[in-house]
Design an enzyme around this catalytic site. Sequence first.
Site, PDB file in Angstrom:
ATOM      1  N   ASP A   1      45.088  -0.763 -53.738  1.00  0.00           N
ATOM      2  CA  ASP A   1      43.898  -1.621 -53.844  1.00  0.00           C
ATOM      3  C   ASP A   1      43.297  -1.667 -55.250  1.00  0.00           C
ATOM      4  O   ASP A   1      42.256  -2.291 -55.447  1.00  0.00           O
ATOM      5  CB  ASP A   1      42.837  -1.167 -52.830  1.00  0.00           C
ATOM      6  CG  ASP A   1      42.441   0.288 -53.004  1.00  0.00           C
ATOM      7  OD1 ASP A   1      43.211   1.056 -53.627  1.00  0.00           O
ATOM      8  OD2 ASP A   1      41.360   0.663 -52.525  1.00  0.00           O
TER       9      ASP A   1
ATOM     10  N   GLU B   1      43.784  15.258 -57.550  1.00  0.00           N
ATOM     11  CA  GLU B   1      44.159  15.053 -58.959  1.00  0.00           C
ATOM     12  C   GLU B   1      44.119  16.384 -59.693  1.00  0.00           C
ATOM     13  O   GLU B   1      45.048  16.745 -60.425  1.00  0.00           O
ATOM     14  CB  GLU B   1      43.187  14.083 -59.655  1.00  0.00           C
ATOM     15  CG  GLU B   1      43.173  12.664 -59.076  1.00  0.00           C
ATOM     16  CD  GLU B   1      42.201  12.480 -57.915  1.00  0.00           C
ATOM     17  OE1 GLU B   1      41.657  13.505 -57.414  1.00  0.00           O
ATOM     18  OE2 GLU B   1      41.979  11.331 -57.507  1.00  0.00           O
TER      19      GLU B   1
HETATM   20  C1  UGA Z   1      39.872   7.360 -54.217  1.00  0.00           C
HETATM   21  C2  UGA Z   1      40.822   7.575 -55.393  1.00  0.00           C
HETATM   22  O1  UGA Z   1      40.773   6.471 -56.266  1.00  0.00           O
HETATM   23  C3  UGA Z   1      42.231   7.701 -54.851  1.00  0.00           C
HETATM   24  O2  UGA Z   1      43.130   7.801 -55.918  1.00  0.00           O
HETATM   25  C4  UGA Z   1      42.257   8.901 -53.949  1.00  0.00           C
HETATM   26  O3  UGA Z   1      43.517   8.982 -53.379  1.00  0.00           O
HETATM   27  C5  UGA Z   1      41.265   8.712 -52.834  1.00  0.00           C
HETATM   28  O4  UGA Z   1      39.963   8.454 -53.357  1.00  0.00           O
HETATM   29  C6  UGA Z   1      41.176   9.939 -51.962  1.00  0.00           C
HETATM   30  O5  UGA Z   1      41.747  10.946 -52.310  1.00  0.00           O
HETATM   31  O6  UGA Z   1      40.516   9.907 -50.960  1.00  0.00           O
HETATM   32  P1  UGA Z   1      39.628   5.366 -52.500  1.00  0.00           P
HETATM   33  O7  UGA Z   1      39.553   3.957 -52.956  1.00  0.00           O
HETATM   34  O8  UGA Z   1      38.375   6.046 -52.114  1.00  0.00           O
HETATM   35  O9  UGA Z   1      40.362   6.186 -53.617  1.00  0.00           O
HETATM   36  O10 UGA Z   1      40.678   5.561 -51.313  1.00  0.00           O
HETATM   37  P2  UGA Z   1      41.642   4.509 -50.635  1.00  0.00           P
HETATM   38  O11 UGA Z   1      41.977   3.397 -51.559  1.00  0.00           O
HETATM   39  O12 UGA Z   1      41.123   4.190 -49.295  1.00  0.00           O
HETATM   40  O13 UGA Z   1      42.951   5.406 -50.428  1.00  0.00           O
HETATM   41  C7  UGA Z   1      43.760   5.863 -51.500  1.00  0.00           C
HETATM   42  C8  UGA Z   1      45.212   5.446 -51.268  1.00  0.00           C
HETATM   43  O14 UGA Z   1      45.700   6.064 -50.085  1.00  0.00           O
HETATM   44  C9  UGA Z   1      45.396   3.942 -51.091  1.00  0.00           C
HETATM   45  O15 UGA Z   1      46.549   3.506 -51.781  1.00  0.00           O
HETATM   46  C10 UGA Z   1      45.534   3.766 -49.592  1.00  0.00           C
HETATM   47  O16 UGA Z   1      46.371   2.678 -49.242  1.00  0.00           O
HETATM   48  C11 UGA Z   1      46.127   5.098 -49.152  1.00  0.00           C
HETATM   49  N1  UGA Z   1      45.668   5.524 -47.808  1.00  0.00           N
HETATM   50  C12 UGA Z   1      44.367   5.464 -47.453  1.00  0.00           C
HETATM   51  C13 UGA Z   1      46.591   6.003 -46.889  1.00  0.00           C
HETATM   52  O17 UGA Z   1      47.797   6.049 -47.165  1.00  0.00           O
HETATM   53  N2  UGA Z   1      46.156   6.410 -45.637  1.00  0.00           N
HETATM   54  C14 UGA Z   1      44.847   6.339 -45.269  1.00  0.00           C
HETATM   55  O18 UGA Z   1      44.522   6.711 -44.118  1.00  0.00           O
HETATM   56  C15 UGA Z   1      43.929   5.858 -46.206  1.00  0.00           C
HETATM   57 MN    MN Z   2      41.043   2.651 -53.269  1.00  0.00          MN
END
Ligand code: UGA
Ligand code: MN
Length: 331
Positions: free
Chosen positions: A157, A240
């Site tokens: 995203d 990270e």
């Molecule tokens: C923030 C950070 O920018 C991410 O790099 C970090 O991984 C994340 O927090 C975290 O550790 O929680 P954020 O935008 O809050 O990101 O989180 P998401 O974009 O919802 O998820 C991060 C990535 O994991 C995305 O590429 C998403 O597609 C993936 N994801 C999310 C999953 O594979 N499974 C899930 O249940 C939720």
């Molecule tokens: Mn995100």
Amino acid sequence: MYYLLIFVCFVSTLLDSTNTHALNESLMICSESHEDRRLFMQDKPRSAYAQLPVIYFVTPTYPRREQIPELTRLAHTLLHVPRLHWLVANDRDRCDKFLDNMLNKFGIPFTYLASPMPSKFRNTKPAPRGVANRRAALQWLHQRNLTAGVLYFGDDDNTYDLRLFSEIRQTQRVSMFPVGLIAEYAVSGPVVRNGKVVAFLDSWVAGRRWPVDMAGFAVNLAYMSQYPNVNMPFKPGYEEDLFLRSIGLRIDQIEPKGNNCTEILVWHTQTKNKKSPTVRIDSALLNDRFNLGALFHSLKVMGVASASDTEGPRAVISKNGKGKPLSYFLS
Ligand code: UGA
Ligand code: MN
């Protein structure tokens, strides 16, 4: 006694050699293509880029209604980037034909992994998002003994400036750069003085030695391969930091990118995550006399919406500004 000692040494060496790599994920490879079918990138033929190091772009993704639009947008960025292998790791316990077809069509070399979050984490708050996915990608790199190229964790995203790729491609050990739209300051990144990283700007320190976003660094694989304990624990908020600790990073080694960390080359854009609706629509409209059957079929396959005869808000179908009953269309 002597024999016992030898035996103990033998067993511990055995244990060591099987445990040298901290990750031990079982890998589910759904599909893979190492062929680059793109003819031109940024107005140059593919052959013009043949000498560049490969960027391994790791994208965790998960099924929700925004998944396909996010991956479409990201793919259209990556289509411009030469010498890139896209590791798409889906948070699901099985492979998905639709995703497989979609990834194949772009012509970008890719590996599609199924890497579900372990069920014990599924309902924890916050959950370790994207961690199982990135661990699977690390395991894939390790299993292939890849020791040349650059690793970058690129969520599905975020928004990526094409200049990011030329910057991180030259990473010798670990490079860092600011990420826009992070938390309270709308930015997170290194503080640079005289071309050196001296500290970090991020509103959430929480004891992190490396308070950076996942999108704010890249790692050279030759460097990473010297650290057999490379790891990314399931610890929300600390992924990270702990990953960078596991590869023995020192602050004086960090290579600042983006014109000494003055430019934003990646944005932490976030998409609203809404539940995919069920729309009540007469099945008489979903046969092949209309487009709607095929349309809702494809929305269903992509996880965007589904149609039902009995559930959900009734779909209004209108003409000249007025809702029309089913009979109107069938007559
Ligand atoms: C923030 C950070 O920018 C991410 O790099 C970090 O991984 C994340 O927090 C975290 O550790 O929680 P954020 O935008 O809050 O990101 O989180 P998401 O974009 O919802 O998820 C991060 C990535 O994991 C995305 O590429 C998403 O597609 C993936 N994801 C999310 C999953 O594979 N499974 C899930 O249940 C939720
Ligand atoms: Mn995100």
